[in-house]
Design a protein around this motif. Sequence first.
Motif, mmCIF file in Angstrom:
data_model
loop_
_atom_site.group_PDB
_atom_site.id
_atom_site.type_symbol
_atom_site.label_atom_id
_atom_site.label_comp_id
_atom_site.label_asym_id
_atom_site.label_seq_id
_atom_site.Cartn_x
_atom_site.Cartn_y
_atom_site.Cartn_z
ATOM 1 N N LEU A 61 0.851 -1.188 0.000
ATOM 2 C CA LEU A 61 0.000 0.000 0.000
ATOM 3 C C LEU A 61 0.885 1.236 0.000
ATOM 4 C CD1 LEU A 61 -2.836 1.261 0.231
ATOM 5 C CD2 LEU A 61 -2.665 0.977 2.722
ATOM 6 N N VAL A 62 0.625 2.151 -0.931
ATOM 7 C CA VAL A 62 1.400 3.385 -1.057
ATOM 8 C C VAL A 62 0.501 4.555 -0.682
ATOM 9 C CG1 VAL A 62 2.822 4.799 -2.568
ATOM 10 C CG2 VAL A 62 2.661 2.333 -2.969
ATOM 11 N N CYS A 63 0.971 5.417 0.224
ATOM 12 C CA CYS A 63 0.120 6.513 0.691
ATOM 13 C C CYS A 63 0.966 7.697 1.143
ATOM 14 C CB CYS A 63 -0.784 6.039 1.826
ATOM 15 S SG CYS A 63 0.100 5.555 3.325
ATOM 16 N N ARG A 64 0.284 8.772 1.545
ATOM 17 C CA ARG A 64 0.968 9.923 2.125
ATOM 18 C C ARG A 64 1.529 9.535 3.496
ATOM 19 N NH1 ARG A 64 -3.733 14.295 2.052
ATOM 20 N NH2 ARG A 64 -4.669 12.552 3.185
ATOM 21 N N GLU A 65 2.579 10.222 3.904
ATOM 22 C CA GLU A 65 3.228 9.874 5.171
ATOM 23 C C GLU A 65 2.253 9.949 6.343
ATOM 24 O OE1 GLU A 65 7.378 10.717 7.584
ATOM 25 O OE2 GLU A 65 6.841 11.962 5.858
ATOM 26 N N GLN A 66 1.371 10.940 6.343
ATOM 27 C CA GLN A 66 0.446 11.096 7.471
ATOM 28 C C GLN A 66 -0.620 10.004 7.512
ATOM 29 O OE1 GLN A 66 0.789 13.263 4.899
ATOM 30 N NE2 GLN A 66 -1.096 14.408 4.485
ATOM 31 N N ASP A 67 -0.747 9.240 6.429
ATOM 32 C CA ASP A 67 -1.757 8.181 6.384
ATOM 33 C C ASP A 67 -1.197 6.798 6.692
ATOM 34 O OD1 ASP A 67 -3.858 9.921 5.682
ATOM 35 O OD2 ASP A 67 -3.291 9.837 3.565
ATOM 36 N N ILE A 68 0.119 6.684 6.855
ATOM 37 C CA ILE A 68 0.723 5.357 7.032
ATOM 38 C C ILE A 68 0.139 4.633 8.250
ATOM 39 C CG2 ILE A 68 2.859 4.148 7.611
ATOM 40 C CD1 ILE A 68 4.360 6.069 5.803
ATOM 41 N N LEU A 69 0.113 5.295 9.399
ATOM 42 C CA LEU A 69 -0.402 4.632 10.601
ATOM 43 C C LEU A 69 -1.908 4.376 10.516
ATOM 44 C CD1 LEU A 69 1.678 6.281 13.479
ATOM 45 C CD2 LEU A 69 1.878 3.976 12.530
ATOM 46 N N PRO A 70 -2.732 5.370 10.116
ATOM 47 C CA PRO A 70 -4.176 5.084 10.007
ATOM 48 C C PRO A 70 -4.491 3.960 9.028
ATOM 49 C CG PRO A 70 -3.781 7.455 9.949
ATOM 50 C CD PRO A 70 -2.444 6.801 9.881
ATOM 51 N N TYR A 71 -3.792 3.917 7.893
ATOM 52 C CA TYR A 71 -4.072 2.873 6.908
ATOM 53 C C TYR A 71 -3.576 1.513 7.392
ATOM 54 C CZ TYR A 71 -5.321 6.413 3.387
ATOM 55 O OH TYR A 71 -5.927 7.428 2.691
ATOM 56 N N THR A 72 -2.468 1.500 8.118
ATOM 57 C CA THR A 72 -1.986 0.242 8.685
ATOM 58 C C THR A 72 -2.999 -0.309 9.683
ATOM 59 O OG1 THR A 72 0.333 0.926 8.417
ATOM 60 C CG2 THR A 72 -0.114 -0.835 9.988
ATOM 61 N N ASP A 73 -3.522 0.565 10.532
ATOM 62 C CA ASP A 73 -4.545 0.146 11.497
ATOM 63 C C ASP A 73 -5.809 -0.337 10.791
ATOM 64 O OD1 ASP A 73 -2.841 0.823 13.552
ATOM 65 O OD2 ASP A 73 -3.775 2.771 13.949
ATOM 66 N N LEU A 74 -6.194 0.363 9.735
ATOM 67 C CA LEU A 74 -7.386 -0.030 8.978
ATOM 68 C C LEU A 74 -7.200 -1.430 8.406
ATOM 69 C CD1 LEU A 74 -9.445 2.073 6.471
ATOM 70 C CD2 LEU A 74 -8.479 -0.092 5.726
ATOM 71 N N ALA A 75 -6.048 -1.679 7.805
ATOM 72 C CA ALA A 75 -5.793 -2.991 7.203
ATOM 73 C C ALA A 75 -5.826 -4.096 8.248
ATOM 74 C CB ALA A 75 -4.445 -2.981 6.483
ATOM 75 N N GLN A 76 -5.260 -3.828 9.394
ATOM 76 C CA GLN A 76 -5.274 -4.833 10.468
ATOM 77 C C GLN A 76 -6.690 -5.104 10.955
ATOM 78 O OE1 GLN A 76 -2.574 -3.178 13.366
ATOM 79 N NE2 GLN A 76 -0.745 -4.011 12.363
ATOM 80 N N SER A 77 -7.478 -4.046 11.077
ATOM 81 C CA SER A 77 -8.835 -4.220 11.611
ATOM 82 C C SER A 77 -9.737 -4.977 10.634
ATOM 83 C CB SER A 77 -9.446 -2.862 11.952
ATOM 84 O OG SER A 77 -9.620 -2.074 10.787
ATOM 85 N N PHE A 78 -9.406 -4.948 9.333
ATOM 86 C CA PHE A 78 -10.212 -5.667 8.357
ATOM 87 C C PHE A 78 -9.548 -6.966 7.895
ATOM 88 C CE2 PHE A 78 -12.245 -1.546 8.217
ATOM 89 C CZ PHE A 78 -13.583 -1.879 8.068
ATOM 90 N N GLY A 79 -8.538 -7.402 8.608
ATOM 91 C CA GLY A 79 -7.949 -8.710 8.358
ATOM 92 C C GLY A 79 -7.229 -8.852 7.034
ATOM 93 N N ARG A 84 2.044 -6.555 2.998
ATOM 94 C CA ARG A 84 3.443 -6.715 3.410
ATOM 95 C C ARG A 84 4.038 -5.437 3.973
ATOM 96 N NH1 ARG A 84 1.659 -10.878 3.758
ATOM 97 N NH2 ARG A 84 1.652 -12.484 2.139
ATOM 98 N N THR A 85 3.639 -4.292 3.416
ATOM 99 C CA THR A 85 4.177 -3.026 3.900
ATOM 100 C C THR A 85 3.284 -1.886 3.452
ATOM 101 O OG1 THR A 85 6.177 -1.645 4.025
ATOM 102 C CG2 THR A 85 5.652 -2.586 1.892
ATOM 103 N N VAL A 86 3.352 -0.794 4.215
ATOM 104 C CA VAL A 86 2.710 0.464 3.835
ATOM 105 C C VAL A 86 3.846 1.463 3.668
ATOM 106 C CG1 VAL A 86 1.031 2.232 4.436
ATOM 107 C CG2 VAL A 86 0.663 -0.130 5.183
ATOM 108 N N THR A 87 3.989 1.996 2.466
ATOM 109 C CA THR A 87 5.141 2.843 2.178
ATOM 110 C C THR A 87 4.721 4.225 1.707
ATOM 111 O OG1 THR A 87 7.279 2.874 1.010
ATOM 112 C CG2 THR A 87 5.365 2.143 -0.251
ATOM 113 N N ARG A 88 5.590 5.197 1.913
ATOM 114 C CA ARG A 88 5.282 6.573 1.552
ATOM 115 C C ARG A 88 5.396 6.781 0.050
ATOM 116 N NH1 ARG A 88 8.184 11.307 0.947
ATOM 117 N NH2 ARG A 88 10.142 10.266 1.493
ATOM 118 N N GLY A 89 4.405 7.468 -0.520
ATOM 119 C CA GLY A 89 4.418 7.768 -1.935
ATOM 120 C C GLY A 89 5.248 9.000 -2.251
ATOM 121 N N GLY A 90 5.265 9.359 -3.534
ATOM 122 C CA GLY A 90 6.027 10.514 -3.976
ATOM 123 C C GLY A 90 5.128 11.680 -4.330
ATOM 124 N N ASP A 91 5.708 12.661 -5.001
ATOM 125 C CA ASP A 91 4.961 13.864 -5.367
ATOM 126 C C ASP A 91 4.061 13.647 -6.579
ATOM 127 O OD1 ASP A 91 6.155 15.289 -3.302
ATOM 128 O OD2 ASP A 91 7.826 15.948 -4.568
#
Length: 238
Positions: A61-79, A84-91
Amino acid sequence: MLGKRKKKKTLPALCAVIVAAGSSRRMGGENKLLLPLAGTPVLAHTLSAFEKCAVVRDIVLVCREQDILPYTDLAQSFGISKLRTVTRGGDTRTASVLAGVQAAPGDTVLVAVHDGARPLVSEAVITEAAYAAAEHGAAAPVVPVKDSIKRIADGKIAADVPRDTLAAVQTPQVFDRTLLLRALETAAQQGRSFTDDCAAVEALGQAVQATHGSYENLKITTPEDILVAQALLQKEDD
């Protein structure tokens, strides 16, 4: 336009790169990927589609830096166990996709790049594109254009464009990983950015195989799209 469906063979390792690094400007700045769709966040629908798809082994999953933790939590909560990883995207989208491809497991052979805002993608659409890419190196789902298309010049209709030669491209766009990396790295070196990943590989002279998309595989861009997606989900439930 579309190739014939071929008998399925065993696919090499495929990683889905879900691009979720946009700013949701056309949603008024509200994060569209966290909006509820039938009571579940849009992004959760998208991740679940790839979690359930048999041909997908891994998800990045590629996202903005501020979304890394919320999206990681979301993925965990929905199983989402394939994540494998949530990584920061570019411009740019091109930079974000490159980051996602680089973050895929080392033995990945195929990469399926998908918009995080396409929550209703079906297993059939993913699977057909994956098998076509395994054979041809690059594939993308398309749907025929429904409306008549005109070319405009100086505010006036200048010409008709034959509709039967046109299609709207969707995601996931699936590529041989080595090919896509070369295309994206070349684009970065040249300072080029593409809004469509097919264009990056086409710039290398690589043809992209067209596969069957779906009109239900819509992209959530404006508030009206949420209403359409809700109606499509309701139709499935009925």
